[in-house]
Motif scaffolding. Structure first.
Motif, PDB file in Angstrom:
ATOM      1  N   GLY A 240       0.826  -1.204   0.000  1.00 66.06           N
ATOM      2  CA  GLY A 240       0.000   0.000   0.000  1.00 66.06           C
ATOM      3  C   GLY A 240       0.855   1.246   0.000  1.00 66.06           C
ATOM      4  O   GLY A 240       1.995   1.239   0.469  1.00 66.06           O
ATOM      5  N   TRP A 241       0.295   2.321  -0.554  1.00 63.04           N
ATOM      6  CA  TRP A 241       0.938   3.634  -0.505  1.00 63.04           C
ATOM      7  C   TRP A 241       0.509   4.341   0.782  1.00 63.04           C
ATOM      8  O   TRP A 241      -0.651   4.280   1.185  1.00 63.04           O
ATOM      9  CB  TRP A 241       0.541   4.475  -1.720  1.00 63.04           C
ATOM     10  N   ARG A 242       1.433   5.023   1.431  1.00 58.62           N
ATOM     11  CA  ARG A 242       1.171   5.668   2.723  1.00 58.62           C
ATOM     12  C   ARG A 242       0.642   7.086   2.485  1.00 58.62           C
ATOM     13  O   ARG A 242       1.301   7.909   1.834  1.00 58.62           O
ATOM     14  CB  ARG A 242       2.472   5.708   3.526  1.00 58.62           C
ATOM     15  N   ASN A 243      -0.515   7.380   3.035  1.00 62.64           N
ATOM     16  CA  ASN A 243      -1.176   8.657   2.787  1.00 62.64           C
ATOM     17  C   ASN A 243      -1.021   9.585   3.987  1.00 62.64           C
ATOM     18  O   ASN A 243      -1.384   9.233   5.111  1.00 62.64           O
ATOM     19  CB  ASN A 243      -2.664   8.408   2.513  1.00 62.64           C
ATOM     20  N   VAL A 244      -0.483  10.764   3.749  1.00 60.78           N
ATOM     21  CA  VAL A 244      -0.259  11.714   4.840  1.00 60.78           C
ATOM     22  C   VAL A 244      -1.472  12.614   5.084  1.00 60.78           C
ATOM     23  O   VAL A 244      -1.596  13.229   6.152  1.00 60.78           O
ATOM     24  CB  VAL A 244       0.996  12.573   4.546  1.00 60.78           C
ATOM     25  N   LEU A 245      -2.400  12.703   4.133  1.00 61.36           N
ATOM     26  CA  LEU A 245      -3.507  13.654   4.242  1.00 61.36           C
ATOM     27  C   LEU A 245      -4.331  13.484   5.524  1.00 61.36           C
ATOM     28  O   LEU A 245      -4.725  14.493   6.135  1.00 61.36           O
ATOM     29  CB  LEU A 245      -4.412  13.564   3.011  1.00 61.36           C
ATOM     30  N   PRO A 246      -4.636  12.247   5.961  1.00 63.34           N
ATOM     31  CA  PRO A 246      -5.427  12.144   7.196  1.00 63.34           C
ATOM     32  C   PRO A 246      -4.698  12.619   8.445  1.00 63.34           C
ATOM     33  O   PRO A 246      -5.332  12.791   9.492  1.00 63.34           O
ATOM     34  CB  PRO A 246      -5.754  10.643   7.284  1.00 63.34           C
TER      35      PRO A 246
ATOM     36  N   LEU B  22      -7.761  11.168  -9.000  1.00 66.14           N
ATOM     37  CA  LEU B  22      -8.438  12.271  -8.318  1.00 66.14           C
ATOM     38  C   LEU B  22      -8.804  11.859  -6.892  1.00 66.14           C
ATOM     39  O   LEU B  22      -8.605  12.621  -5.936  1.00 66.14           O
ATOM     40  CB  LEU B  22      -9.686  12.672  -9.097  1.00 66.14           C
ATOM     41  N   ARG B  23      -9.324  10.640  -6.730  1.00 63.24           N
ATOM     42  CA  ARG B  23      -9.667  10.154  -5.389  1.00 63.24           C
ATOM     43  C   ARG B  23      -8.417  10.084  -4.508  1.00 63.24           C
ATOM     44  O   ARG B  23      -8.464  10.430  -3.315  1.00 63.24           O
ATOM     45  CB  ARG B  23     -10.311   8.769  -5.480  1.00 63.24           C
ATOM     46  N   GLN B  24      -7.312   9.618  -5.070  1.00 61.27           N
ATOM     47  CA  GLN B  24      -6.084   9.504  -4.285  1.00 61.27           C
ATOM     48  C   GLN B  24      -5.586  10.863  -3.808  1.00 61.27           C
ATOM     49  O   GLN B  24      -4.960  10.970  -2.755  1.00 61.27           O
ATOM     50  CB  GLN B  24      -5.013   8.793  -5.101  1.00 61.27           C
ATOM     51  N   SER B  25      -5.854  11.910  -4.565  1.00 60.06           N
ATOM     52  CA  SER B  25      -5.425  13.255  -4.175  1.00 60.06           C
ATOM     53  C   SER B  25      -6.252  13.821  -3.030  1.00 60.06           C
ATOM     54  O   SER B  25      -5.867  14.822  -2.423  1.00 60.06           O
ATOM     55  CB  SER B  25      -5.514  14.200  -5.377  1.00 60.06           C
TER      56      SER B  25
ATOM     57  N   GLY C  59       4.684  16.932  -9.105  1.00 59.53           N
ATOM     58  CA  GLY C  59       4.071  17.877  -8.186  1.00 59.53           C
ATOM     59  C   GLY C  59       2.711  17.518  -7.647  1.00 59.53           C
ATOM     60  O   GLY C  59       2.265  18.104  -6.659  1.00 59.53           O
ATOM     61  N   GLU C  60       2.021  16.575  -8.273  1.00 58.57           N
ATOM     62  CA  GLU C  60       0.664  16.278  -7.848  1.00 58.57           C
ATOM     63  C   GLU C  60       0.651  15.428  -6.580  1.00 58.57           C
ATOM     64  O   GLU C  60       1.557  14.631  -6.325  1.00 58.57           O
ATOM     65  CB  GLU C  60      -0.094  15.583  -8.974  1.00 58.57           C
ATOM     66  N   THR C  61      -0.415  15.565  -5.808  1.00 53.38           N
ATOM     67  CA  THR C  61      -0.518  14.846  -4.539  1.00 53.38           C
ATOM     68  C   THR C  61      -0.491  13.341  -4.765  1.00 53.38           C
ATOM     69  O   THR C  61       0.116  12.592  -3.979  1.00 53.38           O
ATOM     70  CB  THR C  61      -1.801  15.277  -3.803  1.00 53.38           C
ATOM     71  N   TYR C  62      -1.117  12.871  -5.838  1.00 52.61           N
ATOM     72  CA  TYR C  62      -1.119  11.421  -6.097  1.00 52.61           C
ATOM     73  C   TYR C  62       0.265  10.915  -6.474  1.00 52.61           C
ATOM     74  O   TYR C  62       0.618   9.778  -6.148  1.00 52.61           O
ATOM     75  CB  TYR C  62      -2.150  11.048  -7.164  1.00 52.61           C
ATOM     76  N   SER C  63       1.075  11.721  -7.151  1.00 53.67           N
ATOM     77  CA  SER C  63       2.419  11.253  -7.508  1.00 53.67           C
ATOM     78  C   SER C  63       3.303  11.155  -6.265  1.00 53.67           C
ATOM     79  O   SER C  63       4.131  10.244  -6.159  1.00 53.67           O
ATOM     80  CB  SER C  63       3.062  12.162  -8.568  1.00 53.67           C
ATOM     81  N   ILE C  64       3.119  12.069  -5.311  1.00 53.13           N
ATOM     82  CA  ILE C  64       3.847  11.963  -4.047  1.00 53.13           C
ATOM     83  C   ILE C  64       3.383  10.721  -3.290  1.00 53.13           C
ATOM     84  O   ILE C  64       4.199   9.991  -2.707  1.00 53.13           O
ATOM     85  CB  ILE C  64       3.648  13.235  -3.209  1.00 53.13           C
ATOM     86  N   LEU C  65       2.072  10.456  -3.314  1.00 53.08           N
ATOM     87  CA  LEU C  65       1.546   9.246  -2.673  1.00 53.08           C
ATOM     88  C   LEU C  65       2.230   8.006  -3.225  1.00 53.08           C
ATOM     89  O   LEU C  65       2.671   7.125  -2.466  1.00 53.08           O
ATOM     90  CB  LEU C  65       0.036   9.164  -2.905  1.00 53.08           C
ATOM     91  N   HIS C  66       2.348   7.899  -4.553  1.00 51.59           N
ATOM     92  CA  HIS C  66       2.961   6.711  -5.157  1.00 51.59           C
ATOM     93  C   HIS C  66       4.417   6.550  -4.735  1.00 51.59           C
ATOM     94  O   HIS C  66       4.933   5.428  -4.668  1.00 51.59           O
ATOM     95  CB  HIS C  66       2.886   6.806  -6.692  1.00 51.59           C
ATOM     96  N   GLN C  67       5.084   7.651  -4.452  1.00 50.75           N
ATOM     97  CA  GLN C  67       6.497   7.587  -4.079  1.00 50.75           C
ATOM     98  C   GLN C  67       6.713   7.151  -2.632  1.00 50.75           C
ATOM     99  O   GLN C  67       7.854   6.863  -2.232  1.00 50.75           O
ATOM    100  CB  GLN C  67       7.164   8.950  -4.295  1.00 50.75           C
ATOM    101  N   THR C  68       5.641   7.047  -1.844  1.00 51.69           N
ATOM    102  CA  THR C  68       5.832   6.701  -0.432  1.00 51.69           C
ATOM    103  C   THR C  68       6.318   5.269  -0.229  1.00 51.69           C
ATOM    104  O   THR C  68       6.662   4.901   0.903  1.00 51.69           O
ATOM    105  CB  THR C  68       4.544   6.928   0.382  1.00 51.69           C
ATOM    106  N   VAL C  69       6.370   4.471  -1.297  1.00 46.40           N
ATOM    107  CA  VAL C  69       7.026   3.165  -1.153  1.00 46.40           C
ATOM    108  C   VAL C  69       8.471   3.347  -0.697  1.00 46.40           C
ATOM    109  O   VAL C  69       9.034   2.472  -0.031  1.00 46.40           O
ATOM    110  CB  VAL C  69       6.970   2.348  -2.469  1.00 46.40           C
TER     111      VAL C  69
END
Length: 453
Positions: free
Chosen positions: A7-13, A42-45, A216-226
């Protein structure tokens, strides 16, 4: 040996605020954009889930090169006089030579599912262009890349690799778009914003074609959290502790990828967050000398304006070998965190960066990308004399983790100039930054004023 994250780690919450809404674009395209962002991206962002599951097809591709190596760079640490261990997470051992493949594979997967047949992008140093070309080859998409002309001339074999993978490559400014025709003489061949603008315009004129962006997009940063998720497990397996996590920053994906899981861990009660330090180029000092305002993400103005730390999309960025860092703004997620002092920043000149990169090559037997040299130079500072940022001075006490975002085997022209002492640092004048940002709209925080670092 740690495994590949599922899973990708999400910082938004873990943020106690919402990211600022985008503003409408300043320009419009007569034909409109033919394919919108896939709904899943879009949902991931906007997701408030702590973890986002990685699709099986993407995970299968990750397993070809992940988990990536993490090691204690003892010899490099000794060479720079480090007082604490410096650990390196190396993202260069894949076909793109950088971390960019982590989001390229995910995006190609989601765009294919959305019915897209061709993707178009802009690239600076070429790692992103190579990564998306490779991902398109995997998932059966056509790929067109506009690469910053100055960068393509310095390292033509980046273009060769992209074409080898089936992509069509154009030097930007290309002569194929209206935005290139209107570019200012002299600055145009150095502009990632222009290359991105050309890609936006070009994609909008073609059916079943989409513009994609790698950083720069929030979803691309999410994918990099691996990156950071693996690093946390690898450090734990070594019984190693770090109190500083460092990455270089263009728009911010590799820094976000290594730093956000540490921030999330701290928010969940795993202990205090380490220093999260963004190392940017002194030629494009948005986090250290820019303003927090709404700006365009590309030279066309066709896309929405985002709240970011920026030196201005009209700013004429001086030439430098670290093309991947020469973007005028920083991702809105990281900019919002910077605004609240949740991340720190420092600017590094290319001579200092190449000094650090050369030392790393000699002592650790890996040639870093010039971009990664900025992170290594920042690590050397934090491990010795420390780094001052705003009102704080940071020195590591336990250990440092650095994201070595890519290799420099296609950047040997930069090393040649460094060896022959032809490299020069060009730091922009404050008046030029002020001129490029004076007309920008303020982010409605702290009374609506532009915040200057």
């Amino acid at each position: 040996m740690t495994g590949v994250p599922t899973g990708w780690r999400n910082v938004l919450p873990h943020l106690d605020y919402d990211l600022p809404d985008d503003l409408p674009p300043q320009s419009s395209l007569s034909g409109g954009v033919k394919v919108n962002l896939p709904l899943e991206l879009l949902r991931q962002s906007r997701s408030r889930a702590g973890t986002v599951e990685i699709p099986g097809e993407v995970l299968d591709q990750y397993r070809r090169y992940r988990p990536t190596s993490l090691w204690h760079a003892r010899d490099f640490g000794e060479a720079v006089g480090a007082r604490v261990p410096i650990y390196v997470k190396y993202e260069g051992a894949n076909i793109s030579g950088s971390h960019k493949l982590n989001t390229a594979l995910a995006q190609a997967y989601y765009y294919r599912r959305a019915g897209v047949q061709e993707v178009v992008t802009g690239t600076g140093a070429g790692q992103w262009g190579t990564a998306i070309a490779a991902a398109c080859a995997v998932f059966g998409l056509r790929c067109t890349v506009f690469m910053v002309g100055d960068s393509l001339r310095r390292k033509p074999y980046r273009g060769t690799i992209m074409r080898l993978l089936g992509a069509t490559v154009h030097s930007s400014p290309s002569g194929l778009t209206e935005v290139a025709a209107g570019a200012r003489e002299g600055a145009s061949g150095n502009s990632l914003a222009l290359a991105i603008g050309e890609a936006v315009e070009y994609a909008a004129t073609r059916d079943r074609t989409a513009f994609v962006i790698g950083s720069g997009e929030t979803y691309s940063i999410l994918h990099q959290t691996v990156i950071g998720t693996e690093a946390i497990e690898q450090l734990a397996a070594r019984h190693a502790e770090v109190d500083a996590v460092i990455g270089c920053v263009g728009a911010g994906s590799n820094f976000g990828g290594i730093a956000m899981p540490f921030f999330a861990d701290a928010a969940e009660g795993a202990g205090p967050a380490p220093l999260l330090l963004a190392a940017e180029s002194s030629t494009t000092p948005k986090l250290t000398r820019g303003v927090y305002a709404y700006d365009r993400t590309d030279a066309t103005g066709f896309g929405p304006r985002e709240a970011m730390y920026t030196v201005g999309s009209e700013f004429a960025i001086p030439p430098a070998h670290a093309a991947g860092l020469r973007f005028h703004g920083t991702a809105k997620l990281l900019s919002a965190m910077r605004h609240r002092d949740q991340i720190a920043a420092t600017a590094v000149g290319q001579v200092e960066a190449m000094d650090a990169a050369r030392l790393f090559a000699v002592h650790e037997n890996v040639v870093p990308a010039p971009e990664s040299g900025h992170a290594l130079a920042a690590a050397a500072r934090v491990a010795t004399s420390g780094v001052s940022d705003r009102e704080a001075h940071h020195v590591a006490r336990r250990g440092i983790l650095v994201c070595l975002s890519g290799h420099g085997y296609l950047d040997l022209a930069a090393y040649e100039e460094h060896l022959t002492e032809r490299l020069r640092d060009e730091s922009p004048d404050d008046d030029l930054i002020k001129l490029a940002t004076t007309a920008l709209s303020a982010v409605p925080i702290e009374g609506g004023h532009l915040r200057v670092p």
